[in-house]
Design a protein around this motif. Structure first.
Motif, mmCIF file in Angstrom:
data_model
loop_
_atom_site.group_PDB
_atom_site.id
_atom_site.type_symbol
_atom_site.label_atom_id
_atom_site.label_comp_id
_atom_site.label_asym_id
_atom_site.label_seq_id
_atom_site.Cartn_x
_atom_site.Cartn_y
_atom_site.Cartn_z
ATOM 1 N N ALA A 57 0.843 -1.196 0.000
ATOM 2 C CA ALA A 57 0.000 0.000 0.000
ATOM 3 C C ALA A 57 0.872 1.237 0.000
ATOM 4 N N VAL A 58 0.367 2.294 -0.629
ATOM 5 C CA VAL A 58 1.038 3.583 -0.619
ATOM 6 C C VAL A 58 -0.017 4.660 -0.399
ATOM 7 N N ALA A 59 0.244 5.529 0.587
ATOM 8 C CA ALA A 59 -0.642 6.647 0.891
ATOM 9 C C ALA A 59 0.159 7.931 0.749
ATOM 10 N N ALA A 60 -0.293 8.818 -0.135
ATOM 11 C CA ALA A 60 0.426 10.065 -0.391
ATOM 12 C C ALA A 60 -0.571 11.189 -0.597
ATOM 13 N N ALA A 61 -0.060 12.411 -0.697
ATOM 14 C CA ALA A 61 -0.892 13.603 -0.607
ATOM 15 C C ALA A 61 -1.560 14.018 -1.907
ATOM 16 N N ASN A 62 -1.309 13.319 -2.997
ATOM 17 C CA ASN A 62 -1.914 13.667 -4.282
ATOM 18 C C ASN A 62 -2.105 12.387 -5.087
ATOM 19 N N PRO A 63 -3.249 12.220 -5.763
ATOM 20 C CA PRO A 63 -3.497 10.976 -6.501
ATOM 21 C C PRO A 63 -2.437 10.649 -7.549
ATOM 22 N N LEU A 64 -1.892 11.666 -8.216
ATOM 23 C CA LEU A 64 -0.876 11.396 -9.231
ATOM 24 C C LEU A 64 0.405 10.866 -8.598
ATOM 25 N N ALA A 65 0.741 11.378 -7.419
ATOM 26 C CA ALA A 65 1.920 10.885 -6.705
ATOM 27 C C ALA A 65 1.681 9.472 -6.183
ATOM 28 N N THR A 66 0.477 9.231 -5.657
ATOM 29 C CA THR A 66 0.145 7.885 -5.187
ATOM 30 C C THR A 66 0.230 6.881 -6.335
ATOM 31 N N GLN A 67 -0.258 7.278 -7.502
ATOM 32 C CA GLN A 67 -0.213 6.399 -8.666
ATOM 33 C C GLN A 67 1.220 6.049 -9.038
ATOM 34 N N ASP A 81 12.045 2.730 -3.070
ATOM 35 C CA ASP A 81 11.862 3.027 -4.500
ATOM 36 C C ASP A 81 10.583 3.823 -4.719
ATOM 37 N N ALA A 82 9.498 3.356 -4.123
ATOM 38 C CA ALA A 82 8.207 4.013 -4.301
ATOM 39 C C ALA A 82 8.227 5.422 -3.724
ATOM 40 N N ALA A 83 8.881 5.598 -2.580
ATOM 41 C CA ALA A 83 8.944 6.925 -1.966
ATOM 42 C C ALA A 83 9.664 7.922 -2.865
ATOM 43 N N ILE A 84 10.709 7.481 -3.548
ATOM 44 C CA ILE A 84 11.437 8.370 -4.458
ATOM 45 C C ILE A 84 10.521 8.807 -5.599
ATOM 46 N N ALA A 85 9.803 7.866 -6.193
ATOM 47 C CA ALA A 85 8.879 8.205 -7.275
ATOM 48 C C ALA A 85 7.783 9.143 -6.788
ATOM 49 N N VAL A 86 7.245 8.862 -5.606
ATOM 50 C CA VAL A 86 6.201 9.714 -5.038
ATOM 51 C C VAL A 86 6.729 11.125 -4.800
ATOM 52 N N GLN A 87 7.913 11.235 -4.194
ATOM 53 C CA GLN A 87 8.467 12.557 -3.893
ATOM 54 C C GLN A 87 8.697 13.383 -5.145
ATOM 55 N N MET A 88 9.207 12.768 -6.197
ATOM 56 C CA MET A 88 9.466 13.524 -7.411
ATOM 57 C C MET A 88 8.167 14.065 -8.010
ATOM 58 N N VAL A 89 7.099 13.277 -7.936
ATOM 59 C CA VAL A 89 5.815 13.762 -8.454
ATOM 60 C C VAL A 89 5.215 14.816 -7.530
ATOM 61 N N LEU A 90 5.326 14.620 -6.220
ATOM 62 C CA LEU A 90 4.792 15.621 -5.289
ATOM 63 C C LEU A 90 5.436 16.985 -5.513
ATOM 64 N N LEU A 181 12.949 5.393 -11.344
ATOM 65 C CA LEU A 181 12.105 6.010 -10.328
ATOM 66 C C LEU A 181 11.740 7.448 -10.672
ATOM 67 N N PHE A 182 12.447 8.040 -11.622
ATOM 68 C CA PHE A 182 12.177 9.416 -12.025
ATOM 69 C C PHE A 182 11.242 9.498 -13.226
ATOM 70 N N GLU A 183 10.964 8.357 -13.833
ATOM 71 C CA GLU A 183 10.173 8.358 -15.071
ATOM 72 C C GLU A 183 8.780 8.957 -14.906
ATOM 73 N N PRO A 184 8.014 8.624 -13.844
ATOM 74 C CA PRO A 184 6.669 9.210 -13.736
ATOM 75 C C PRO A 184 6.692 10.733 -13.656
ATOM 76 N N ALA A 185 7.585 11.291 -12.846
ATOM 77 C CA ALA A 185 7.636 12.746 -12.704
ATOM 78 C C ALA A 185 8.103 13.414 -13.987
ATOM 79 N N ILE A 186 9.081 12.820 -14.663
ATOM 80 C CA ILE A 186 9.573 13.398 -15.921
ATOM 81 C C ILE A 186 8.455 13.406 -16.963
ATOM 82 N N ALA A 187 7.689 12.320 -17.015
ATOM 83 C CA ALA A 187 6.581 12.251 -17.978
ATOM 84 C C ALA A 187 5.520 13.305 -17.674
ATOM 85 N N LEU A 188 5.161 13.452 -16.409
ATOM 86 C CA LEU A 188 4.146 14.443 -16.038
ATOM 87 C C LEU A 188 4.644 15.866 -16.270
ATOM 88 N N ALA A 189 5.908 16.112 -15.961
ATOM 89 C CA ALA A 189 6.451 17.455 -16.161
ATOM 90 C C ALA A 189 6.502 17.805 -17.643
#
Length: 618
Positions: A57-67, A81-90, A181-189
């Motif tokens: 499970a992962v609980a974070a402050a924004n749905p895109l970061a949780t995803q 690993d998941a925390a790094i991906a979440v932080q970059m999106v947050l 781990l940076f791919e989700p944030a790079i894609a969204l940015a």
């Protein structure tokens, strides 16, 4: 179960409904004498249900970061690993709260063959520049600057630490390649994300972000109004920075072009320049510290609660509050009868408040960066010694004490002297975001991350915001008698924090029970303590405990979440001699709890109804 994946438009529509503003309109951060300012405005309360999962499970402050965290866990990644991906999106979608220009505390537990978890505390707190001086937050007359006069500009910027800390944790606990781990944030940015109602409201309410030309051009329209809810915001500059960090490692941030741009932004601010230099970035080191742990007896079980040590004051304050309450009638009082809207008995609130005031008195005197301010009696655990807390609890009377004073921890070794420091005066404390994660390997983490005030120093460089963490130091380095304040500014020092990432274990088995934490400035301590009591003492689910009304005291009045407590409760507290204030206490709690259901172990998780947080898992 996996929550249905949603696209950008669906997220926006959901959040439009979720963040409906109360009838009174937007609630601005409130300044009330002796009460804590809230870091972010309130944008509604939307009831949420517990999420039950079996593997992770992962609980974070924004749905895109949780995803992003969910996708990493689904691909076999670890909690880190998941925390790094979440932080970059947050940092992209919730830039008011955290990002690569700030810092974080990460508490991690590793599953062991014997069943007992190993707990580690990774410190990525920002540091003062080497050129910092203890008077740098004073004006020309030697008086403390007005808060935002210090915040806005380069003066308040400390050396960012979150990236070095995450790299250190990943080196020990990562399973997927750093670059992935940076791919989700790079894609969204690159492709853009939709501005959420909460981000829009924060942008509209902020009085200072528009003053920075770079931030104004990114967040606002030509007329000075923020881009509309649902507007697709692209950040190619941040995408390029994240790509470099992904490819080259964190040195791409701490040296070279990015570091030079950060330092130039800080030092060349036209009216409030700062002292951050290239060597501060190059020399920054994350630290691994020993967690602060204490026993907590509740509901016929004894738990081992672990939190972050100084420079955080969170675990010590929570441990003191809960420890003192065990020596009062609080444990004999009934929990709230209504699981969401119910409030604790006012007699319980009185006892909790008095314990809080005593804990915050100790915090004001003793807690600071342990590399600069020694622990009283030689060790921080002395503040949690059962005998000391028993003596402190004796100060709690049927009515409010006129003034809560710091204590003297026992025993005092011969070589240790009573503190010669002066208590730190009350001043505003802000910000942050929280992440709680459990992975399929049995590892877990609680990570609280921050740039301090909403939008930090309001200085944007290469697509990210810089922190204002130096304003967590005491503005006044000495009191009226000339005694030094432990949490004063000093070169390379880490400011005191209230961040309280917390992991709870069954003391008998050593197995993980819970991960929890919250944003919210000094009130983080109370938001986290409330949720611990709700789950461990009162038997609530995490979502029920999170949704309970917020309350607490940082040394002065009782502060209650506005509109959530009855007039009878307010009157009962005032009869006991308390000053009572009502505020919009905008916690952002995330919690994951292990439970046994029908002979099967499951994770039950909750996210705060006061913010955009979401839980996903499988």
């Amino acid at each position: 179960m996996r929550l249905k994946r949603v696209g950008v438009l669906a997220v926006v529509l959901a959040l439009l409904a979720a963040c409906a503003v109360p009838s009174g309109g937007l609630t601005s951060p409130t300044t009330v004498s002796g009460t804590p300012l809230q870091p972010e405005i309130a944008t509604g309360f939307t009831r949420k249900a517990d999420v039950v999962t079996k593997k992770f499970a992962v609980a974070a402050a924004n749905p895109l970061a949780t995803q992003a965290g969910f996708d990493v866990l689904k691909a076999g990644g670890s909690a880190v690993d998941a925390a790094i991906a979440v932080q970059m999106v947050l940092g992209l979608v919730e830039p008011q709260s955290s990002g690569i220009g700030g810092g974080a505390f990460l508490l991690h537990s590793t599953a062991t063959q014997g069943g007992r978890a190993k707990v580690q505390a990774f410190d990525g707190r920002e540091t003062a520049p080497a050129a910092a001086t203890e008077d740098m937050l004073l004006n020309a007359d030697g008086q403390p600057l007005a808060f935002h006069a210090a915040v806005v500009g380069g003066r308040s910027v400390g050396t960012p630490g979150v990236l070095r800390m995450l790299a250190q944790a990943h080196a020990q606990h990562g399973k997927l390649p750093w670059t992935k781990l940076f791919e989700p944030a790079i894609a969204l940015a690159t492709q853009g994300f939709a501005i959420s109602p909460r981000l829009h409201a924060q942008l509209k309410a902020d009085a200072y972000l528009r003053l920075d030309p770079t931030a104004r051009a990114y967040f606002y329209q030509a007329n000075g109004e923020p881009h509309a809810i649902g507007h697709v915001l692209r950040n190619p500059e941040l995408a390029a920075v994240l790509q470099r960090i992904a490819n080259e490692g964190v040195q791409a941030f701490y040296s070279g072009e990015v570091a030079e741009a950060v330092v130039r932004k800080v030092q060349q601010h036209p009216s409030n320049p700062g002292r951050l230099a290239l060597h501060d970035l190059a020399n920054y080191q994350a630290k691994e510290r020993t967690p602060v742990c204490f026993d907590h007896a509740a509901a016929s079980r004894v738990y081992r609660v672990c939190g972050f040590p100084p420079p955080s004051s969170g675990a010590i304050a929570i441990g003191q509050i809960l420890g003192m309450l065990q020596h009062t009638p609080a444990s004999l009082m009934s929990p709230p009868t209504e699981l969401v809207d119910g409030t604790p008995d006012p007699r319980w609130l009185h006892l909790y408040t008095e314990a809080s005031r005593l804990a915050f008195a100790d915090r004001a005197l003793y807690v600071a960066d342990p590399d600069f301010a020694p622990a009283p009696s030689g060790e921080w655990q002395s503040l949690l010694a059962p005998a000391y807390l028993h003596e402190r609890a004796k100060l709690i009377r049927p009515t409010a004490m006129p003034q809560a004073l710091p204590g003297v921890p026992v025993p005092v070794p011969v070589h240790a002297q009573r503190s010669s420091f002066a208590p730190m005066a009350e001043q505003p404390e802000y910000g942050t975001s929280h992440i709680s994660i459990v992975d399929a390997y049995g590892n877990a983490l609680a990570m609280t991350t921050t740039i301090e005030d909403a939008f930090g120093s309001r200085q944007m460089v290469k697509g990210f915001l810089l922190n204002n963490e130096l304003t967590d130091f005491s503005f006044a380095p000495r009191d009226a008698q000339g005694r030094l304040v432990a949490n004063r500014v000093q070169p390379n020092k880490r400011p005191r924090s209230s961040m309280s990432p917390t992991l709870v274990f069954d003391k008998a088995t050593g197995q993980l029970v819970m991960s929890v934490g919250s944003p919210g400035g000094a009130m983080i301590i109370h938001f986290t303590a409330k949720t611990l009591v709700g789950v461990l003492n009162w038997g609530l689910s995490p979502q029920q405990a999170i949704a309970l009304p917020n309350f607490g005291s940082v040394g002065g009045p009782v502060v209650l979440e506005g509109g959530r407590f009855s007039p009878a409760t307010l009157a009962a507290l005032r009869e006991r001699g308390h000053e009572v204030k009502e505020l919009a206490l905008t916690s952002g709690l995330q919690a994951v709890v292990k439970q046994n259901k029908h002979g099967q172990t499951v994770w039950i998780s909750g996210a705060d109804p006061r913010r955009e947080g979401e839980v996903m898992g499988e």
